[in-house]
Design an enzyme around this catalytic site. Structure first.
Site, short mmCIF file in Angstrom:
data_model
loop_
_atom_site.label_atom_id
_atom_site.label_comp_id
_atom_site.label_asym_id
_atom_site.label_seq_id
_atom_site.Cartn_x
_atom_site.Cartn_y
_atom_site.Cartn_z
CG HIS A 64 -1.82 1.16 1.30
ND1 HIS A 64 -2.94 1.26 0.49
CD2 HIS A 64 -1.76 2.31 2.02
CE1 HIS A 64 -3.54 2.42 0.74
NE2 HIS A 64 -2.84 3.07 1.66
CB VAL A 95 -9.96 -1.67 2.85
CG1 VAL A 95 -9.04 -1.07 1.79
CG2 VAL A 95 -11.11 -2.40 2.19
CG ASP A 96 -5.46 -0.25 2.13
OD1 ASP A 96 -4.98 -1.20 1.50
OD2 ASP A 96 -6.02 0.71 1.58
C1 GRF Z 1 1.07 0.53 -6.01
O1 GRF Z 1 1.57 1.75 -5.53
C2 GRF Z 1 0.29 -0.19 -4.95
O2 GRF Z 1 0.78 0.00 -3.66
C3 GRF Z 1 -1.07 0.46 -5.08
O3 GRF Z 1 -1.25 0.61 -6.46
C4 GRF Z 1 0.01 0.74 -7.09
C5 GRF Z 1 0.08 -0.29 -8.17
O4 GRF Z 1 1.09 -0.01 -9.07
N1 GRF Z 1 -2.11 -0.30 -4.42
P1 GRF Z 1 1.51 -1.07 -10.18
O5 GRF Z 1 0.26 -1.50 -10.90
O6 GRF Z 1 2.18 -2.21 -9.50
O7 GRF Z 1 2.43 -0.31 -11.08
#
Ligand code: GRF
Length: 185
Positions: A97, A132-133
């Site tokens: 996250h 969530v999170d």
């Molecule tokens: C990441 O920053 C993740 O933490 C968030 O969405 C982004 C996804 O990026 N939930 P990617 O698709 O891996 O480039």
């Protein structure tokens, strides 16, 4: 996977054992990345299940089970899974996250960090739970929020952290699971 799949790419580059990449929609870059690396893919289209979150979750669990998955690594999977997923893989769903949890949960974490005027943000790798999170934190790393930062600029800086931290934490998690398995034999 819903997004550009750069975290998936980091896991591929670090040669983590990936049985399948599951996407909640077709046509995303994560699927292309998996195909290029010869990794199996499954699309469980959220749109086809709306509004039934439980049925969608059951289909995701089925897909994961078909590929005999032991550990689920969420990376930009922006659909909230129902409790059934956490019952099927207890303590075995991990998420990354883009904030220092418990600050800024949810889909707009980076924008909210900028709006709040925090001077430091970062990423959190945690065991996912139905909230969530939420869930036990495995690792965090921080980045400064710079004057004039846009959400995109800050997110890119956070993603750079995720790309090195997530594979490392997952590898340790896998080693721990393997050690527990050997210990219980
Ligand atoms: C990441 O920053 C993740 O933490 C968030 O969405 C982004 C996804 O990026 N939930 P990617 O698709 O891996 O480039």
């Amino acid at each position: 996977m819903s997004g550009s799949g750069t975290n998936l790419q980091a896991l591929i580059d670090e040669e983590l054992p990936i049985a399948v990449v599951v996407s909640d929609r077709p046509g995303v870059q994560a699927l292309d990345r998996a195909n290029r690396a010869d990794i199996a893919t499954e699309v469980v289209d959220r749109g086809a299940f709306l509004p039934d979150r439980e049925a969608f979750t059951d289909a995701v669990v089925d897909a994961l089970r078909r590929h005999e998955v032991d550990l689920v690594a969420m990376a930009g999977f922006m659909t909230i899974l129902a409790k059934g997923a956490f019952d099927a893989f207890p303590g075995r769903i991990v998420n990354t996250h883009p904030s220092l949890l418990p600050a800024f949960r949810g889909a707009h974490a980076v924008e909210e960090a900028i709006e709040a005027g925090v001077k430091v943000s970062g990423c959190t790798i945690h065991v996912a739970t139905p909230e969530v999170d939420d869930g036990p934190i495995l690792a965090q790393e921080a980045v400064p929020v710079l004057p004039g930062d846009t959400p995109d600029a800050l997110h890119e800086r956070i993603k750079t952290l995720e790309h090195s931290l997530y594979p490392r934490v997952l590898r340790e998690f896998i080693q721990q699971l393997e050690a527990e398995e050997v210990g219980s034999r």
